[in-house]
Design a protein around this motif. Structure first.
Motif, PDB file in Angstrom:
ATOM      1  N   TYR A 186      61.225  91.284  65.177  1.00 47.36           N
ATOM      2  CA  TYR A 186      61.359  90.454  66.371  1.00 47.36           C
ATOM      3  C   TYR A 186      60.034  89.853  66.810  1.00 47.36           C
ATOM      4  O   TYR A 186      60.032  88.850  67.511  1.00 47.36           O
ATOM      5  N   ASN A 187      58.935  90.464  66.462  1.00 50.29           N
ATOM      6  CA  ASN A 187      57.621  89.941  66.827  1.00 50.29           C
ATOM      7  C   ASN A 187      57.075  88.960  65.802  1.00 50.29           C
ATOM      8  O   ASN A 187      56.103  88.278  66.056  1.00 50.29           O
ATOM      9  N   GLY A 188      57.686  88.905  64.661  1.00 46.24           N
ATOM     10  CA  GLY A 188      57.146  88.079  63.595  1.00 46.24           C
ATOM     11  C   GLY A 188      56.087  88.836  62.825  1.00 46.24           C
ATOM     12  O   GLY A 188      55.773  89.984  63.109  1.00 46.24           O
ATOM     13  N   GLY A 189      55.554  88.198  61.836  1.00 46.39           N
ATOM     14  CA  GLY A 189      54.558  88.856  60.993  1.00 46.39           C
ATOM     15  C   GLY A 189      55.148  89.216  59.656  1.00 46.39           C
ATOM     16  O   GLY A 189      56.009  88.512  59.127  1.00 46.39           O
ATOM     17  N   HIS A 190      54.735  90.361  59.134  1.00 48.54           N
ATOM     18  CA  HIS A 190      55.084  90.739  57.760  1.00 48.54           C
ATOM     19  C   HIS A 190      55.519  92.202  57.692  1.00 48.54           C
ATOM     20  O   HIS A 190      54.841  93.026  57.069  1.00 48.54           O
ATOM     21  N   PRO A 191      56.639  92.546  58.310  1.00 47.82           N
ATOM     22  CA  PRO A 191      57.044  93.958  58.370  1.00 47.82           C
ATOM     23  C   PRO A 191      57.198  94.641  57.014  1.00 47.82           C
ATOM     24  O   PRO A 191      56.814  95.795  56.876  1.00 47.82           O
ATOM     25  N   VAL A 192      57.737  93.934  56.023  1.00 50.21           N
ATOM     26  CA  VAL A 192      57.913  94.571  54.714  1.00 50.21           C
ATOM     27  C   VAL A 192      56.548  94.837  54.079  1.00 50.21           C
ATOM     28  O   VAL A 192      56.317  95.909  53.512  1.00 50.21           O
ATOM     29  N   ARG A 230      50.539  96.615  61.867  1.00 50.84           N
ATOM     30  CA  ARG A 230      51.187  95.657  62.772  1.00 50.84           C
ATOM     31  C   ARG A 230      50.254  95.267  63.914  1.00 50.84           C
ATOM     32  O   ARG A 230      50.096  94.084  64.229  1.00 50.84           O
ATOM     33  N   LEU A 231      49.633  96.244  64.518  1.00 57.75           N
ATOM     34  CA  LEU A 231      48.732  95.981  65.642  1.00 57.75           C
ATOM     35  C   LEU A 231      47.523  95.167  65.200  1.00 57.75           C
ATOM     36  O   LEU A 231      47.105  94.233  65.904  1.00 57.75           O
ATOM     37  N   ASN A 232      46.966  95.482  64.052  1.00 56.19           N
ATOM     38  CA  ASN A 232      45.842  94.691  63.531  1.00 56.19           C
ATOM     39  C   ASN A 232      46.242  93.233  63.329  1.00 56.19           C
ATOM     40  O   ASN A 232      45.480  92.313  63.646  1.00 56.19           O
ATOM     41  N   TYR A 233      47.423  93.006  62.790  1.00 56.26           N
ATOM     42  CA  TYR A 233      47.914  91.649  62.584  1.00 56.26           C
ATOM     43  C   TYR A 233      48.056  90.911  63.924  1.00 56.26           C
ATOM     44  O   TYR A 233      47.575  89.786  64.077  1.00 56.26           O
ATOM     45  N   LEU A 234      48.712  91.550  64.868  1.00 50.76           N
ATOM     46  CA  LEU A 234      48.936  90.914  66.168  1.00 50.76           C
ATOM     47  C   LEU A 234      47.626  90.621  66.890  1.00 50.76           C
ATOM     48  O   LEU A 234      47.471  89.568  67.520  1.00 50.76           O
ATOM     49  N   ALA A 235      46.664  91.534  66.785  1.00 49.66           N
ATOM     50  CA  ALA A 235      45.378  91.353  67.465  1.00 49.66           C
ATOM     51  C   ALA A 235      44.601  90.160  66.922  1.00 49.66           C
ATOM     52  O   ALA A 235      43.748  89.606  67.629  1.00 49.66           O
ATOM     53  N   ASP A 236      44.904  89.740  65.702  1.00 49.06           N
ATOM     54  CA  ASP A 236      44.228  88.586  65.103  1.00 49.06           C
ATOM     55  C   ASP A 236      44.903  87.249  65.425  1.00 49.06           C
ATOM     56  O   ASP A 236      44.388  86.195  65.064  1.00 49.06           O
ATOM     57  N   LEU A 237      46.043  87.294  66.095  1.00 42.00           N
ATOM     58  CA  LEU A 237      46.763  86.059  66.418  1.00 42.00           C
ATOM     59  C   LEU A 237      46.117  85.341  67.608  1.00 42.00           C
ATOM     60  O   LEU A 237      45.608  85.988  68.530  1.00 42.00           O
ATOM     61  N   GLY A 238      46.196  84.045  67.598  1.00 40.46           N
ATOM     62  CA  GLY A 238      45.673  83.249  68.701  1.00 40.46           C
ATOM     63  C   GLY A 238      46.419  83.463  70.010  1.00 40.46           C
ATOM     64  O   GLY A 238      45.895  83.169  71.084  1.00 40.46           O
ATOM     65  N   THR A 239      47.630  84.005  69.935  1.00 42.61           N
ATOM     66  CA  THR A 239      48.412  84.267  71.141  1.00 42.61           C
ATOM     67  C   THR A 239      48.136  85.657  71.735  1.00 42.61           C
ATOM     68  O   THR A 239      48.730  86.017  72.747  1.00 42.61           O
ATOM     69  N   TRP A 240      47.215  86.398  71.114  1.00 41.61           N
ATOM     70  CA  TRP A 240      46.884  87.739  71.639  1.00 41.61           C
ATOM     71  C   TRP A 240      46.458  87.695  73.113  1.00 41.61           C
ATOM     72  O   TRP A 240      46.915  88.546  73.884  1.00 41.61           O
ATOM     73  N   TRP A 273      52.351  93.456  73.756  1.00 45.21           N
ATOM     74  CA  TRP A 273      52.553  93.962  72.397  1.00 45.21           C
ATOM     75  C   TRP A 273      51.974  95.366  72.244  1.00 45.21           C
ATOM     76  O   TRP A 273      52.588  96.228  71.614  1.00 45.21           O
ATOM     77  N   ALA A 274      50.808  95.587  72.813  1.00 41.96           N
ATOM     78  CA  ALA A 274      50.186  96.919  72.722  1.00 41.96           C
ATOM     79  C   ALA A 274      51.062  97.966  73.417  1.00 41.96           C
ATOM     80  O   ALA A 274      51.257  99.071  72.884  1.00 41.96           O
ATOM     81  N   HIS A 275      51.601  97.618  74.580  1.00 43.36           N
ATOM     82  CA  HIS A 275      52.511  98.546  75.273  1.00 43.36           C
ATOM     83  C   HIS A 275      53.775  98.800  74.452  1.00 43.36           C
ATOM     84  O   HIS A 275      54.256  99.929  74.372  1.00 43.36           O
TER      85      HIS A 275
END
Length: 160
Positions: free
Chosen positions: A85-91, A130-140, A147-149
């Motif tokens: 649901y958050n996007g990214g690369h779960p697999v 997952r958290l590392n990926y999200l933290a690198d996004l421009g929408t962080w 997302w962290a919560h």
């Protein structure tokens, strides 16, 4: 109740109901389903009116079945399902967590490696990737705190 039913109920605690935040690249969503995904599954109504049962049916096909949720340990299945649901690369994150070749294909080698390790080890590694990926996004800056919560709450669910 099935593992999917339980995972969907838990997911609703993360996704909430209707959202249309201009800063969110996902756009308009209801029950965590974006308008783009809903339309791809034949829904033509207003997103605010998307029935929960329709969202659940879409989630089963679009997210749960694609990550083979019924074949993963329940604790891990929820984490991977939620990440869809958050996007990214779960697999790919799951493959990294399991220590197998990262090719984005959730096949028998990945499933066997996941099952061979402790579920909490997989979950901890998966959520770290997952958290590392999200933290690198421009929408962080706009969404990072939420997302962290979300990931922290998912870790608490896994440890329960």
């Amino acid at each position: 109740m099935t593992s999917f039913d339980d995972a969907f109920e838990a997911l609703m605690g993360n996704e909430g109901k209707y959202s249309f935040n201009p800063a969110d690249p996902g756009g308009e969503t209801m029950w965590g389903i974006t308008a783009r995904v809903a339309r791809a599954h034949g829904y033509t109504g207003a997103m605010k009116d998307l029935p929960r049962d329709t969202a659940k049916a879409i989630a089963k096909v679009e997210y749960w079945d694609r990550v083979r949720g019924d074949e993963l340990p329940v604790t891990i299945a929820f984490q991977v399902f939620d990440a869809c649901y958050n996007g990214g690369h779960p697999v790919e994150w799951l493959q990294q967590a399991a220590g197998v070749k990262v090719d984005g294909v959730l096949g028998p080698v990945t499933l066997a490696a996941v099952r061979a390790l402790s579920p909490i080890t997989i979950v901890a590694r998966f959520d770290a990737y997952r958290l590392n990926y999200l933290a690198d996004l421009g929408t962080w800056p706009s969404f990072g705190r939420g997302w962290a919560h979300r990931i922290a709450n998912n870790l608490l669910k896994a440890a329960a």
